[in-house]
Motif scaffolding. Structure first.
Motif, PDB file in Angstrom:
ATOM      1  N   LYS A  66       5.836   2.133  -1.066  1.00  0.00           N
ATOM      2  CA  LYS A  66       4.813   1.873  -0.497  1.00  0.00           C
ATOM      3  C   LYS A  66       4.263   2.744   0.517  1.00  0.00           C
ATOM      4  O   LYS A  66       4.814   2.982   1.831  1.00  0.00           O
ATOM      5  CB  LYS A  66       5.217   0.409   0.232  1.00  0.00           C
ATOM      6  CG  LYS A  66       4.191  -0.190   0.982  1.00  0.00           C
ATOM      7  CD  LYS A  66       3.342  -1.042  -0.051  1.00  0.00           C
ATOM      8  CE  LYS A  66       2.319  -1.839   0.676  1.00  0.00           C
ATOM      9  NZ  LYS A  66       1.344  -2.306  -0.172  1.00  0.00           N
ATOM     10  N   ASP A 123      -1.739   1.007   2.104  1.00  0.00           N
ATOM     11  CA  ASP A 123      -1.914  -0.486   2.442  1.00  0.00           C
ATOM     12  C   ASP A 123      -3.174  -0.754   2.681  1.00  0.00           C
ATOM     13  O   ASP A 123      -3.745  -0.507   3.488  1.00  0.00           O
ATOM     14  CB  ASP A 123      -0.924  -0.900   3.667  1.00  0.00           C
ATOM     15  CG  ASP A 123      -0.861  -2.499   3.702  1.00  0.00           C
ATOM     16  OD1 ASP A 123      -1.057  -3.311   2.619  1.00  0.00           O
ATOM     17  OD2 ASP A 123      -0.710  -2.916   4.895  1.00  0.00           O
ATOM     18  N   PRO A 124      -3.829  -1.348   1.786  1.00  0.00           N
ATOM     19  CA  PRO A 124      -3.295  -2.113   0.425  1.00  0.00           C
ATOM     20  C   PRO A 124      -3.273  -1.249  -0.767  1.00  0.00           C
ATOM     21  O   PRO A 124      -3.811  -0.074  -0.798  1.00  0.00           O
ATOM     22  CB  PRO A 124      -4.173  -3.329   0.296  1.00  0.00           C
ATOM     23  CG  PRO A 124      -5.668  -2.759   0.595  1.00  0.00           C
ATOM     24  CD  PRO A 124      -5.289  -1.946   1.769  1.00  0.00           C
TER      25      PRO A 124
END
Length: 127
Positions: free
Chosen positions: A49, A52-53
């Motif tokens: 991750k 984001d997004p």
């Protein structure tokens, strides 16, 4: 239940079911959206991750702005680490708090990555 109440209830249910089937991107066309280079993204993570997004789903004509919310330099370059830059966009170096914007005028899936941290890959999906 009265005839009017039944009609209102059936109409409300039909509208609700229809809204589940419609692509809201087309109805509520965005003009801008932000993508964060998340804090700590300069180090590899098990959850991958880094943005984001990710993916960012946007409408044709949307301007996407990448924001470096991390403490280290990053880039947002179209393409992939394996095939290199595609030439669609290139942010150059972004220090903490700096931004880069690109308007997506055509539909498609656009891969991007950070040239300084090639494990950081993301996608913008334009419909």
């Amino acid at each position: 239940m009265s005839k009017i109440s039944t009609t209102v209830l059936i109409t409300a249910l039909a509208v609700g079911l229809l809204s589940l089937c419609v692509d809201t991107t087309a109805i509520f066309a965005q003009t801008t959206t932000n993508i964060s280079m998340v804090p700590g993204s300069s180090a590899p993570k098990p959850d991958n991750k880094y943005y984001d997004p990710d993916p960012a789903n946007v409408a044709v004509g949307t301007t996407v702005t990448w924001i470096n919310d991390d403490a280290t330099l990053h880039t947002a370059v179209s393409g992939t680490p394996d095939s290199g830059p595609s030439g669609e966009f290139d942010s150059s170096y972004l220090a903490k708090g700096k931004t880069f914007s690109h308007k997506f005028d055509t539909a498609g899936t656009f891969d991007y990555y950070c040239t300084l941290h090639p494990f950081m890959v993301g996608q913008v999906v334009v419909k």
